[in-house]
Enzyme design. Structure first.
Site, mmCIF file in Angstrom:
data_model
loop_
_atom_site.group_PDB
_atom_site.id
_atom_site.type_symbol
_atom_site.label_atom_id
_atom_site.label_comp_id
_atom_site.label_asym_id
_atom_site.label_seq_id
_atom_site.Cartn_x
_atom_site.Cartn_y
_atom_site.Cartn_z
ATOM 1 N N ALA A 248 -5.238 9.098 -1.229
ATOM 2 C CA ALA A 248 -4.981 8.094 -2.257
ATOM 3 C C ALA A 248 -3.640 8.438 -2.891
ATOM 4 C CB ALA A 248 -6.082 8.117 -3.304
ATOM 5 N N LYS A 249 -3.115 7.493 -3.669
ATOM 6 C CA LYS A 249 -1.790 7.717 -4.239
ATOM 7 C C LYS A 249 -1.762 8.928 -5.175
ATOM 8 C CE LYS A 249 0.461 3.470 -3.173
ATOM 9 N NZ LYS A 249 0.684 2.051 -3.352
#
Ligand code: GLU
Length: 287
Positions: A248-249
């Site tokens: 995920a970011k």
């Protein structure tokens, strides 16, 4: 006859790109180049509240570091609002969308809001509002626009798409319920903007993560309703971290900026990713 190969990579500028984005971009780029086709970049910046210009610049710099070259200028969703509005108007004139005034809390509080592939299935509260009430509320209250899924699916009939390497898949848009096509805070949803953009850009093969495979149900329906060509799709495995979860970011260590700062060679990394070789601690998995 097959169209000329045109692929795209479509980052949302809401954070730094990570290894998962790099894998997707490398696959799309390699597919285009192997076929003597075109590779384009699209900036999915429809969400004005979350998109940041610094992430646009950083994403393009990351791609260049990987040795990825792209054709033409990047397309920006924020430049294409007129097209999104025209498509929505088309569906509105055909009675296929309706304004919805419900808040998230209203929907969550509804007893009949089971989950579908796009989240909570909208219980349909605003679908049956009397026309006079609807007109009055339209001028006074914030609203989004939802697809009347039952009508839309009936109009479109059976829908299929070709999944590269797998064959024909059947789309099940009804599983998503009355999805949002234009948001209260953004003039088009991801589904509407992405479908229109892929068609307008002449994308022949959509190469993206398998987390988006369910969205293809809806994209295929919108193509049928709006008379758009259907690309071939290739939903690829997702890069996962040591915990087995997809990146995920927020996974800063896997960001391309961090790898670059650590002295990793971008072109060598891209060649490894193209051969499905991942740095130690990462793996490819189908969700
Ligand atoms: N902008 C989307 C994302 O970052 C990708 C959309 C797509 O490939 O259709 O997840």
């Amino acid at each position: 006859m097959r169209r000329t190969m045109l692929t795209r990579f479509a980052p949302s500028p809401t954070g730094e790109l990570h290894l998962g984005h790099a894998y997707s971009a490398v696959l799309a780029h390699a597919a285009a180049r192997a076929a003597g086709g075109t590779f384009r970049i699209r900036i999915d910046d429809i969400d004005g509240s979350r998109s940041r210009e610094t992430y646009v610049d950083a994403s393009l710099a990351d791609l260049a570091w990987l040795g990825i070259d792209w054709d033409g200028d990047p397309v920006r969703q924020s430049d294409r609002l007129g097209d999104y509005g025209a498509a929505l108007e088309n569906l509105r004139a055909r009675g296929l969308v309706y304004p919805c005034f419900c808040t998230r809390a209203d929907i969550a509080a509804s007893l009949s809001a089971p989950h579908g592939p796009s989240g909570a299935i909208y219980p349909g509260t605003c679908r049956t509002l009397p026309p006079a009430t609807r007109e009055k509320r339209l001028v006074a209250e914030p609203h989004c626009w939802r697809l009347d899924m039952a009508r839309a699916a009936a109009e479109a009939g059976k829908l299929v798409w070709e999944e590269a390497g797998q064959g024909i898949c059947t789309a099940d848009p009804q599983a998503h319920g009355d999805i949002v096509l234009a948001r209260k805070d953004a003039p088009a949803s991801y589904h509407l903007a992405s479908t229109l953009d892929d068609a307008a850009m002449g994308v022949s093969q959509v190469i993206r993560g398998a987390d988006l495979v369910a969205s293809t149900d809806v994209h295929r329906l919108l193509q049928a309703l709006l008379g758009l060509a259907t690309p071939i799709y290739h939903h690829h495995a997702l890069v996962c971290g040591a915990d087995g979860k997809r990146l995920a970011k927020r996974d800063a260590a896997a960001s391309l900026a961090a790898l670059r700062a650590a002295g990793v060679n971008g072109a060598a990394l891209a060649a490894d990713l193209a051969a499905a070789r991942l740095p130690a601690g990462y793996s490819l998995q189908m969700p």
